[in-house]
Write a protein that holds these residues in place. Structure first.
Motif: not given
Length: 687
Positions: A511-512, A518, A564-567, A569-570
């Motif tokens: 993560s990060d 993320d 990958y995930s961010l906020n 979004w996947e």
């Protein structure tokens, strides 16, 4: 090292490790929290690979994919093939029809011949399905009843689930009462209406869960599915299903202190009118001179799975977690002539065929953990009887009994950052033809000894490496032993197929990486499968046997899964590559397309979920020099689920499969093309 020496060394090693596990706990001290090394447990959730695999089992030394309930809602499957369409290493073999679904894992599997999928173990709620009918699919299940589907690639799962799993295991789990009942409630349910345009489908379902007390729960679910025609991108009908298909699922569980009793029953009953006999390839009129096609008929498909389980897990004895299961499964096809005299079904394909399986299983899981290590030992015994019968004797569908019993042990041992799994299974089988088989009365006896060992080592909190060696034996099926349809003689002298599978891989979870908050996961698996005495059809006339063993074949390839995930979004990606040849260097005819699947999901708020999925496949040269072209297919889907107000509990799903209406034929399909554009819409309400 020669292969026989390697097999012997592995057999001795796994037997030794299993024996060691029986004595270690007697010497070990009880575990204490102060003495244990603190570990970071990676729980791979819905952030992992949306393109057919919502989880990457980063702590397991095996290539595993899980399609969970959220992924199932994204797919909104009309049949089991759509559920597995984007799982890496898995390819469909058949058609777009509900009744034409078959599977291929890493190059094992085909549905033209009844015996072709015996290298894949198929389970529904832990019970093995047995079905071997000619050109009529391999598995029948209502996808609306599914809560999870797990794919265990490679033969490493043979220890627990039965010998011969050269390709792997497909394990389907159906919904439970707990999936329907909200916390603090005693009753809950879900009603649903759905539509799909290709194949033409209408669905209605209702599921109810009841938990009047903590020690009892029950579930009743009913689904009704009307199935029509499947059409290609040009609007041509490829397969006619023409069926009304009611489905029933019943479950109950009662707990008595440390013990419990559970019962489940699943029943599918499809009534087809003027349905294509060949649900894999369609009518195929004119396939050769004078051939009017496989014909249409009034065809009943019945599939039953029933089991009764007793469990005992005393809280004061960590060495006992015992379950005993008695199960019965049957898949039945009753084929009768349809109303069109221009499309008759040949007489030898008419009548009723049953594929019954009775099984008793006893399994115990012991916690043998001690100071500084975790250790669980699973041991078990199972015995089964298969009865393959037909009301119309046919040389293409020999009747026979198969009886088998097996015993196994699987050790899972973790010291610090190292986990070692070792397993050993022994299975003995006897197959005997019924009196309707006139070409021979020879019985076939065989035994399989299947050792395996796997290990995974955590390099740090993010990276792990793993590898495994597994030996597996697939014993010949009834068709391979006694089929003489094309003029070939029976094949009672067949040898078991013997597989040696090597795997190595790398997994990551972190993560990060690029931004705060993320997360990313990745798993890479490389494999090589060496098959000795591979069973192949000859298509020769007697006295040539219908099936023979070839010296050897090789399959190798790999699977890469990442997400990958961010906020809100996947993003997900999956790559699968496989290649295979026989001892003469000839390409195997069952190889799937090398394939990349990409998926992006955006959640603008708590109510909406929007997704795009793309499958990009490389062309494949077939064994007969035919070339199947590559293709790209794109799907879109959206789900609206209000969280507050009067609409809370409603879920609306919309989707378009093959949005560009692409004309294509996967390499594993016997013929094509695949279905064209498909519009999907469903509305459900939880209560």
């Amino acid at each position: 090292m020669p292969r026989h020496s390697l097999r012997g060394a592995l057999l001795a090693g796994t037997a030794g490790l299993t024996a060691l596990t029986l004595t270690t706990p007697l010497l070990a001290q009880q575990r204490t929290g102060e003495d244990e090394k603190t570990r970071t447990t990676f729980v791979l959730d819905q952030l992992v690979l949306r393109a057919g695999k919502p989880k990457v089992a980063s702590e397991v030394p095996q290539s595993v994919s899980v399609v969970d309930s959220e992924q199932l809602r994204d797919i909104e499957a009309g049949h089991i093939g759509e559920v597995l369409a984007t799982v890496p290493g898995v390819a469909g073999v058949g058609s777009g029809s509900f009744f034409g679904q078959g599977f291929n894992i890493r190059g094992f599997g085909s549905t033209e011949m009844a015996a072709a999928e015996s290298g894949i173990v198929q389970l529904i709620d832990g019970e093995k399905k047995y079905y071997e009918s000619y050109r009529q699919g391999a598995l029948f299940i209502e996808p609306d009843f599914l809560r999870q589907v797990e794919v265990l690639r490679g033969p490493g799962s043979s220890t627990l689930y039965g010998s011969g799993a050269l390709g792997g295991v497909i394990a389907m789990e159906t919904i439970e009462a707990s999936d329907l009942i909200a916390e603090g409630s005693t009753f809950g349910g879900k009603a649903k209406l759905g539509y799909a345009s290709n194949p033409d489908t209408v669905l209605g379902s209702v599921a109810l869960g009841w938990r009047p007390a903590e020690d009892f729960e029950a579930l009743a679910a009913f689904a009704w599915r009307k199935l029509g025609d499947t059409k290609d991108a040009d609007g041509n009908t490829t397969v006619r299903s023409n069926s009304k298909t009611p489905n029933l699922l019943l479950k109950a569980r009662r707990t008595f202190g440390d013990q419990y009793i559970a019962f489940s029953y699943q029943h599918l009953e499809a009534k087809g009118e003027n349905q294509d006999f060949n649900q894999v390839e369609g009518a195929q009129a004119g396939l050769f001179p004078g051939f009017t096609g496989w014909g249409v008929g009034d065809i009943t498909t019945r599939d039953q799975t029933m089991k009764l389980t007793w469990g005992w897990n005393p809280q004061d004895n960590r060495y006992i977690d015992l379950t005993a299961t008695l199960s019965y499964t049957n898949t039945m096809k009753d084929v009768r002539q349809g109303d069109d005299p221009d499309e008759p079904i040949m007489a030898s394909l008419l009548g009723r065929r049953d594929y019954q399986l009775w099984k008793f299983k006893l399994r115990n899981v012991s916690d043998l953990s001690g100071a500084g290590y975790d250790h669980h030992l699973t041991t078990g015994f199972d015995i089964m009887k298969q009865d393959r019968s037909s009301s119309v004797p046919s040389s293409s569908h020999p009747e026979a009994y198969t009886r088998a019993w097996g015993a196994y042990a699987l050790s899972e041992l973790t010291w610090g950052d190292l986990t070692v799994n070792s397993g050993l299974r022994y299975e003995k089988q006897r197959t005997e033809p019924k009196s309707s088989v006139t070409a021979t009365d020879d019985k076939y006896n065989s035994e399989a000894i299947e050792p395996q060992i796997a290990a995974i080592y955590r390099l740090n909190d993010s990276w792990s490496v793993f590898g495994s060696v597994a030996f597996v034996q697939r014993m010949p099926t009834v068709d391979e032993l006694y089929d003489s349809f094309r003029g070939g003689a029976p094949s009672p002298d067949l040898k078991d197929e013997k597989g040696k599978n090597l795997e190595a891989g790398l997994s990551y979870r972190g993560s990060d990486l690029f931004a705060s908050g993320d997360a990313a996961v990745m798993k890479l698996t490389l494999f090589r499968n060496h098959i000795d005495d591979m069973i192949m059809r000859t298509n020769g006339a007697a006295p040539t046997p219908a099936y023979v063993n070839i010296d050897r074949a090789y399959l190798r390839g790999g699977e890469l899964e990442a997400s990958y995930s961010l906020n809100n979004w996947e993003l997900g990606a999956a790559v699968s590559i496989v290649d295979g040849k026989d001892q003469d260097g000839k390409v195997l005819d069952t190889l799937p397309n090398d394939r990349v699947t990409l998926q992006a999901i955006w959640r603008p708020n708590d109510e909406w979920r929007l997704g795009l999925r793309s499958t990009l496949a490389k062309g494949r040269d077939k064994a007969d020099d035919e070339h199947r072209a590559g293709y790209g297919v794109h799907d879109v889907f959206a789900t609206w689920a209000p969280q507050t107000g009067a609409a809370a509990g409603i879920e609306v799903h919309m989707g378009i499969d093959n949005i560009a209406d692409r004309d294509y034929t996967p390499a594993t399909w016997l013929s094509g093309p695949a279905p064209g554009r498909n519009f999907k819409l469903s509305v459900s309400r939880s209560f």
